[in-house]
Design an enzyme around this catalytic site. Sequence first.
Site, PDB file in Angstrom:
ATOM      1  N   ASP A   1      -7.567  -9.015   6.369  1.00  0.00           N
ATOM      2  CA  ASP A   1      -8.682  -8.968   7.324  1.00  0.00           C
ATOM      3  C   ASP A   1      -9.246  -7.566   7.491  1.00  0.00           C
ATOM      4  OD1 ASP A   1      -6.376  -7.919   8.723  1.00  0.00           O
ATOM      5  OD2 ASP A   1      -7.574  -8.049  10.546  1.00  0.00           O
TER       6      ASP A   1
ATOM      7  N   ARG B   1     -10.201 -13.133   6.675  1.00  0.00           N
ATOM      8  CA  ARG B   1      -8.969 -13.700   6.086  1.00  0.00           C
ATOM      9  C   ARG B   1      -9.241 -14.999   5.353  1.00  0.00           C
ATOM     10  NH1 ARG B   1      -4.571 -10.828   8.230  1.00  0.00           N
ATOM     11  NH2 ARG B   1      -4.755 -10.217  10.411  1.00  0.00           N
TER      12      ARG B   1
ATOM     13  N   ASP C   1       0.880  -1.176   0.000  1.00  0.00           N
ATOM     14  CA  ASP C   1       0.000   0.000   0.000  1.00  0.00           C
ATOM     15  C   ASP C   1       0.918   1.226   0.000  1.00  0.00           C
ATOM     16  OD1 ASP C   1      -1.566   2.088   1.584  1.00  0.00           O
ATOM     17  OD2 ASP C   1      -3.112   0.565   1.588  1.00  0.00           O
TER      18      ASP C   1
HETATM   19  P1  5GP Z   1       1.656  -0.369   3.877  1.00  0.00           P
HETATM   20  O1  5GP Z   1       2.621  -0.369   5.011  1.00  0.00           O
HETATM   21  O2  5GP Z   1       2.270  -0.639   2.528  1.00  0.00           O
HETATM   22  O3  5GP Z   1       0.802   0.874   3.860  1.00  0.00           O
HETATM   23  O4  5GP Z   1       0.632  -1.520   4.127  1.00  0.00           O
HETATM   24  C1  5GP Z   1       1.069  -2.779   4.073  1.00  0.00           C
HETATM   25  C2  5GP Z   1       0.335  -3.706   5.007  1.00  0.00           C
HETATM   26  O5  5GP Z   1      -0.928  -3.162   5.424  1.00  0.00           O
HETATM   27  C3  5GP Z   1       0.029  -4.927   4.228  1.00  0.00           C
HETATM   28  O6  5GP Z   1       1.036  -5.882   4.394  1.00  0.00           O
HETATM   29  C4  5GP Z   1      -1.280  -5.360   4.787  1.00  0.00           C
HETATM   30  O7  5GP Z   1      -1.037  -6.200   5.875  1.00  0.00           O
HETATM   31  C5  5GP Z   1      -1.934  -4.086   5.236  1.00  0.00           C
HETATM   32  N1  5GP Z   1      -2.851  -3.581   4.188  1.00  0.00           N
HETATM   33  C6  5GP Z   1      -2.574  -2.722   3.180  1.00  0.00           C
HETATM   34  N2  5GP Z   1      -3.651  -2.498   2.411  1.00  0.00           N
HETATM   35  C7  5GP Z   1      -4.635  -3.267   2.932  1.00  0.00           C
HETATM   36  C8  5GP Z   1      -6.004  -3.492   2.558  1.00  0.00           C
HETATM   37  O8  5GP Z   1      -6.557  -2.964   1.586  1.00  0.00           O
HETATM   38  N3  5GP Z   1      -6.700  -4.358   3.353  1.00  0.00           N
HETATM   39  C9  5GP Z   1      -6.165  -4.973   4.441  1.00  0.00           C
HETATM   40  N4  5GP Z   1      -6.935  -5.788   5.133  1.00  0.00           N
HETATM   41  N5  5GP Z   1      -4.881  -4.782   4.813  1.00  0.00           N
HETATM   42  C10 5GP Z   1      -4.122  -3.956   4.062  1.00  0.00           C
END
Ligand code: 5GP
Length: 179
Positions: free
Chosen positions: A163, A169, A107
């Site tokens: 989740d 999940r 993300d």
């Molecule tokens: P970041 O640190 O890149 O913003 O987010 C990464 C982590 O956040 C991912 O490994 C995941 O666990 C969680 N995450 C990111 N986007 C989503 C989403 O749309 N749904 C869910 N459930 N978790 C997300």
Amino acid sequence: MKKSVTIHGLKFMLLVSSGKIQDAVSRIAKKIDRDFKDRNPLFIAVLNGSFLFAADLLRKIKIECGISFIKVSSYSGTRSSGKVNTLIGVNENLLKRPVIILEDIVDSGNTLEAVLAEIKKHNPDEISVATLFFKPEVYQKKNALNYIGIKVPDKFLVGYGLDYDGSGRNLSDIYALES
Ligand code: 5GP
Ligand code: MG
């Protein structure tokens, strides 16, 4: 498969079917088999979200390889908190070994950056990243993503390991929060 699911009172609509997910996982497995032949890579799956991706991918990988897990947390509710905590670290010997990080979804890239920093401390031979889902619109980092399964819009997703507050999940398909 259901067109929508409701979790803790929020409605999510079908976005990616399990068939499309499995196709993406197979594509990644084929590329890794080709790129890491005779190199015995160690996969490091980032818990919790990547457990299904890791399980499905590993069963499609034909070359010799190992797998381990690290656990980090960053999300609370439906937004990334920005702060990443390492809950379970690396305890394998990574010295001179190629590592392939397995992420469920990238993300902002904050989590991946923290995971990369943690793994680099153990001096692996090289680090590659495989992520099943990627949100290109919100990625804020420069770290290369070597294997990307499916690009998705900037929506909150549940299913296939992801989740919403502890639930969802187990879904085989991916659902997106209606907005
Ligand atoms: P970041 O640190 O890149 O913003 O987010 C990464 C982590 O956040 C991912 O490994 C995941 O666990 C969680 N995450 C990111 N986007 C989503 C989403 O749309 N749904 C869910 N459930 N978790 C997300
Ligand atoms: Mg994750």
